[in-house]
Every structure is written in C-alpha cells, then in structure tokens.
Design a protein around this motif. Structure first.
Motif, short mmCIF file in Angstrom:
data_model
loop_
_atom_site.label_atom_id
_atom_site.label_comp_id
_atom_site.label_asym_id
_atom_site.label_seq_id
_atom_site.Cartn_x
_atom_site.Cartn_y
_atom_site.Cartn_z
N SER A 193 66.00 13.56 7.59
CA SER A 193 67.00 14.35 7.22
C SER A 193 67.27 15.48 8.13
N LEU A 194 66.39 16.22 8.33
CA LEU A 194 66.45 17.33 9.27
C LEU A 194 67.00 17.07 10.81
N PHE A 195 66.50 15.71 11.32
CA PHE A 195 66.86 15.20 12.54
C PHE A 195 68.41 14.66 12.54
N ASN A 196 68.83 14.14 11.38
CA ASN A 196 70.17 13.83 11.12
C ASN A 196 71.19 14.99 11.13
N ASN A 197 70.58 15.84 10.55
CA ASN A 197 71.41 17.25 10.68
C ASN A 197 71.07 18.08 11.93
N GLN A 198 70.47 17.63 12.71
CA GLN A 198 70.30 18.25 14.21
C GLN A 198 69.77 19.55 14.16
N LYS A 199 68.59 19.53 13.10
CA LYS A 199 67.89 20.85 12.79
C LYS A 199 66.39 20.64 13.44
N VAL A 200 66.16 19.45 13.57
CA VAL A 200 64.75 19.32 14.43
C VAL A 200 64.98 18.26 15.39
N ASN A 201 64.07 18.27 16.41
CA ASN A 201 64.16 17.08 17.51
C ASN A 201 63.34 16.02 17.17
N ARG A 202 63.32 14.88 17.89
CA ARG A 202 63.05 13.61 17.68
C ARG A 202 61.48 13.64 17.43
N THR A 203 60.85 14.59 18.03
CA THR A 203 59.36 14.87 18.02
C THR A 203 58.71 14.78 16.74
N ALA A 204 59.52 15.67 15.92
CA ALA A 204 58.87 15.72 14.34
C ALA A 204 58.98 14.45 13.87
N VAL A 205 60.01 13.58 14.16
CA VAL A 205 60.07 12.25 13.37
C VAL A 205 59.35 11.57 13.85
N VAL A 206 58.95 11.49 15.14
CA VAL A 206 57.89 10.45 15.78
C VAL A 206 56.34 10.86 15.05
N ARG A 207 56.22 12.39 15.36
CA ARG A 207 54.83 12.52 14.91
C ARG A 207 54.59 12.28 13.25
N SER A 208 55.85 12.64 12.50
CA SER A 208 55.69 12.30 11.06
C SER A 208 55.48 10.67 10.76
N ASP A 209 56.16 10.07 11.65
CA ASP A 209 55.91 8.29 11.45
C ASP A 209 54.43 7.97 11.99
N ASN A 210 53.67 8.66 12.89
CA ASN A 210 52.48 8.59 13.51
C ASN A 210 51.44 8.97 12.12
N GLU A 211 51.83 9.95 11.43
CA GLU A 211 50.96 10.49 10.46
C GLU A 211 50.81 9.29 9.28
N VAL A 212 52.01 8.75 9.02
CA VAL A 212 52.17 7.76 8.03
C VAL A 212 51.35 6.29 8.59
N SER A 213 51.15 6.06 9.56
CA SER A 213 50.45 5.01 10.27
C SER A 213 49.01 5.54 9.76
N LYS A 214 48.74 6.75 10.57
CA LYS A 214 47.20 7.18 10.37
C LYS A 214 46.62 7.03 9.03
N TYR A 215 47.50 7.66 7.94
CA TYR A 215 46.95 7.49 6.65
C TYR A 215 46.95 6.12 6.08
N ASN A 216 47.76 5.29 6.43
CA ASN A 216 47.84 3.94 5.97
C ASN A 216 46.51 3.29 6.41
N ALA A 217 46.14 3.50 7.49
CA ALA A 217 44.76 3.11 8.06
C ALA A 217 43.61 3.56 7.35
N LEU A 218 43.57 5.05 7.08
CA LEU A 218 42.27 5.64 6.42
C LEU A 218 42.48 5.27 4.99
N LEU A 219 43.58 4.91 4.46
CA LEU A 219 43.63 4.46 2.93
C LEU A 219 42.97 3.00 2.84
N GLU A 220 43.46 2.26 3.80
CA GLU A 220 42.85 0.99 3.92
C GLU A 220 41.18 1.04 4.02
#
Length: 445
Positions: A193-220
């Motif tokens: 949402s912040l990226f769409n409103n141009q308040k953060v850069n794409r790096t924050a979104v990519v890093r957030s997506d990586n965190e989701v993948s990481k915790y999916n693996a840790l959960l499994e």
C-alpha cells in the motif's frame, strides 16, 4: 493481602500439576508397553519358581513298582533232603506206608525270579538347611524382578513426559510461526500500500515478500517437527503413530517442590543392588550349610510276592529315617564360600559407587533446573521488551519515521524472543522430570 498471595500460590501449584491428559497417557503407556508385559511374564515365572521352592518343605509321595525275572548267578544250597529223608524213611517203616516221599536237596537262586514289588513311598525333609536358604533366595529373586519392572516403568514415565513436553513445545512453535506468518503478511500488505502511494521504494515490498516465503518454510519445518514428536509420543504409548494427542495447557514453570528431596534411597538401581547383596548373603549361607546334617524320614506301603500273588501275606510297610552329613569333600565347599564372599565384596563396592553416581546425577539435575528457571524468567522479560519495541517501531514505520530494516529487526527480535521463551518454558519441565527421575519421587501406583 496474605490470603490473596496464598490463593495465587495455590492456583500456581494446581496449574502446574493439573496435567490430567498427561497422567492418562502415562497410564496408557504403562499398560500397553510390550517390554513391561514381558517383564510381567518373567515376574509370573519367578512367582512359580518361588512356589516350587516352598513345595520342597512338603511331603513327597511317589509310586514305584518293579518286576524281575532271573536265572543263574549266586545260589544258596539248602540240604533239606539230607535233613528230612532219614526221618521220612523211618516214618514209612513204622507205618508200613510210603506217605513220606523222599525230597531232593534244594539250590535257591539269590536273584528273585518272577517276583514283583509295588509300593508307595512317602518322604519328608525333617532337617535340610539348603531347602530353607533356597526358598529365601527364590523369594529375593522374585522381589528383584519386581524392582526390575519398577525400574523400567520409571524410565518409561520419564520418556513419556519428555516426549509430551517436546510435542507441546513443537505445537507452540507452530503457533508462533503461524502468528509470525500473519504478521509478515500484514507487513507485505502495508508495504504494498505504501509503495502504491509512492511512500516507500520497491525494495521494502520485495523484502516483505521474502519474509513471507521464509516464514512459510519455517512454519512447514516446525509442522514436520511437530509430526515427528507426535509419532514418537504415540510410539511410546504403543498406539497408531498418527493418533491425535490431547494436550494440557502449560503456561507456567513447575513449582520447585522436588528440590527439597535430596536423597536417592528410593532409586530402583540402588534398591536392586542392595537386594542383590542380600541374595549374596543367603548364597554364602547356603554354601556354609554343608556343615549341617540333613535328616529325612520315609514310609513305604506296598506289596511283594512271586507269581503276581496279592494276599494278606504279600502286604508290608517299611519306615525309617535317613541321616546325611558331609564330613569332607576335598575343600570344594570351602572354595564355594570364598567365591560367594568375593561376589559380596564386589556388590558392596558397586553399591557405594552407584550411590555416589546417583547423588551426583541428582545434584546436576537440580542445578540444571535452577538454571532453566533463570533462563525462562530472562526469556519472558525479553518477550515483553521486544514486543514493546516492535510495536513502537511499527508505529513509527507507518508514520514514515523509521526505515523498513529497523522494523524487520524489531520483528525478528520479537519472534525469536517468543521462540526462546517457548523453549525455556518446556526446558524447565524437562529438567523437572529429570529431578523426578533422579530422586524416584513419581508415584508408580
């Protein structure tokens, strides 16, 4: 205020020990375990061995019959003709008849021919020290087998408890990772949402997506650890490995009531050695019993005759007493005594050594428990502070006053603190179980 404190303490104690599901599982494990069943069969065997030893004090009754056919061998010459024929001859002359015939001298075979002997023999041990010591030893061996069962039961209880706590630990880890996954998904939503409103850069979104993948693996991974813990726990219960486990709610550390019991006298390992030492004392006494005489009584009731005749003349009885006293046997018995005495000294040394080992074990586990309690208290404090820190950074991040890397660091600190607190909590229970095993305080009844 004092009453409130006592009430809170009671609730803490009740909460720490109200593990009804675990108690039920322990009973199931003790009832289903195949090794314990095998030990019970051996105990039953020991009981029959003891009964056999006791039966030696009772009279023994047996039936014996022999039939002999003989020819040849030694004979007794009986000159019955030489003795009677002159008399018979004189009688015939006096009577003018032949009513008194001449008889032949007899040669009687010593081995009985066509002869039977059937009898019922009853024997009774009047005096026999070996029988008494044998009974004592069998009784002690029976008690030793009961100790062996208790020893295995206590070890099984420890394993079941530890497996149960590890399963609960794995379940809580799954819950923590599920919560963390929801958290990083929310961060991804916010960053998108912040990226769409141009308040953060794409790096924050990519890093957030990586965190989701990481915790999916840790959960499994944590789910698979949970499944393994469940399978092992069901294995100990001798049930289907996929059976669902009903869990107790454990959210407090155990009360250190067991720390006051610093003795190891109830440990089956020690009791077993002391029982073995008592058996050795009776074995030594058994070896020395050769100095005492053995006295038996017997009674025979039977019938014996030639040509299988049975009449009032064939019946007989025979009674007597038998005395046996070993005077000399080449020092064989003396050497047996020396062997038994040497075994006794070995057992005494083993008992002293094992007792010291068990005391050291109890001391070590007690210290480990105290350390686990301190670690848990520190972990709980870390959870509270890291959660506050994360909330503060998250609020600042949404306001644009903090960078994402700060939020990510705060998030990982909070999740890691929860995981460490979960590990520390159940480590206290596992340490508590180790003390319970070390001083044999768990009631197996």
């Amino acid at each position: 205020m004092k009453k409130v404190f006592i009430t809170l303490l009671l609730f803490r104690v009740i909460g720490a020990y109200a593990q009804t599901n675990l108690d039920a599982y322990i009973k199931t494990a003790l009832n289903n375990n195949e090794t314990i069943k095998q030990q019970q069969f051996l105990l039953t065997k020991s009981l029959y061995v003891l009964k056999e030893a006791k039966s030696l004090f009772l009279p023994s009754v047996g039936f014996n019959a022999t039939y002999t056919v003989a020819d040849g061998g030694r004979k007794i010459d009986f000159p019955v003709g030489n003795l009677l024929n002159p008399v018979y001859k004189m009688l015939n002359q006096m009577t003018g008849t032949n009513n008194f015939p001449q008889v032949q001298n007899q040669s009687i075979l010593l081995n009985p021919n066509n002869f039977y002997d059937a009898k019922i023999r009853t024997t009774y041990p009047i005096l026999n020290a070996e029988i008494e010591y044998n009974r004592k030893i069998k009784k002690q061996q029976y008690d030793l087998q009961k100790i062996e069962i208790s020893l295995y039961k206590r070890e099984l209880v420890k394993e079941v408890k530890n497996a149960y706590y590890k399963y609960l630990q794995a379940c809580e880890a799954v819950n923590i990772y599920q919560t963390a996954l929801s958290l990083v998904k929310e961060n991804l939503r916010v960053n998108t949402s912040l990226f769409n409103n141009q308040k953060v850069n794409r790096t924050a979104v990519v890093r957030s997506d990586n965190e989701v993948s990481k915790y999916n693996a840790l959960l499994e991974s944590s789910i698979q650890i949970q499944n393994n813990a469940k399978a092992y726990f069901n294995f100990l219960l001798n049930t289907d490995l996929n059976t669902e486990i009903i869990i107790d709610s454990i959210n407090a550390v155990p009360v250190d009531l067991l720390l006051t019991d610093t003795t190891v006298a109830k440990r089956e390992e020690l009791v077993k050695l002391k029982e073995a030492l008592a058996i050795n004392q009776n074995i030594t006494a058994l070896a020395k019993s050769y100095k005492r005489p053995k006295l038996y009584s017997f009674v025979d009731l039977g019938t014996q005759a030639f040509d299988f005749k049975v009449n009032n003349k064939s019946f007989y009885y025979l009674a007597g007493i038998s005395l046996e006293w070993n005077i000399f046997s080449g020092n064989k018995n003396k050497y047996k005594i020396r062997q038994a005495e040497a075994d006794g000294k070995v057992l005494q040394s083993q008992t002293s050594y094992v007792e010291q080992q068990l005391k050291l074990q109890l001391t070590t586990f007690t210290n480990s428990f105290k350390a686990a309690i301190a670690q848990y208290n520190a972990a709980q404090s870390q959870v509270v502070s890291s959660q506050k820190y994360y909330n503060d950074i998250f609020r600042l991040y949404k306001e644009g006053m903090a960078i994402y890397i700060e939020l990510l660091d705060a998030q990982n600190q909070w999740i890691d603190a929860q995981l460490q607190a979960n590990i520390a909590l159940f480590d206290t229970w596992i340490s508590f179980t180790a003390i319970e095993r070390a001083n044999a305080s768990f009631n197996l009844q």
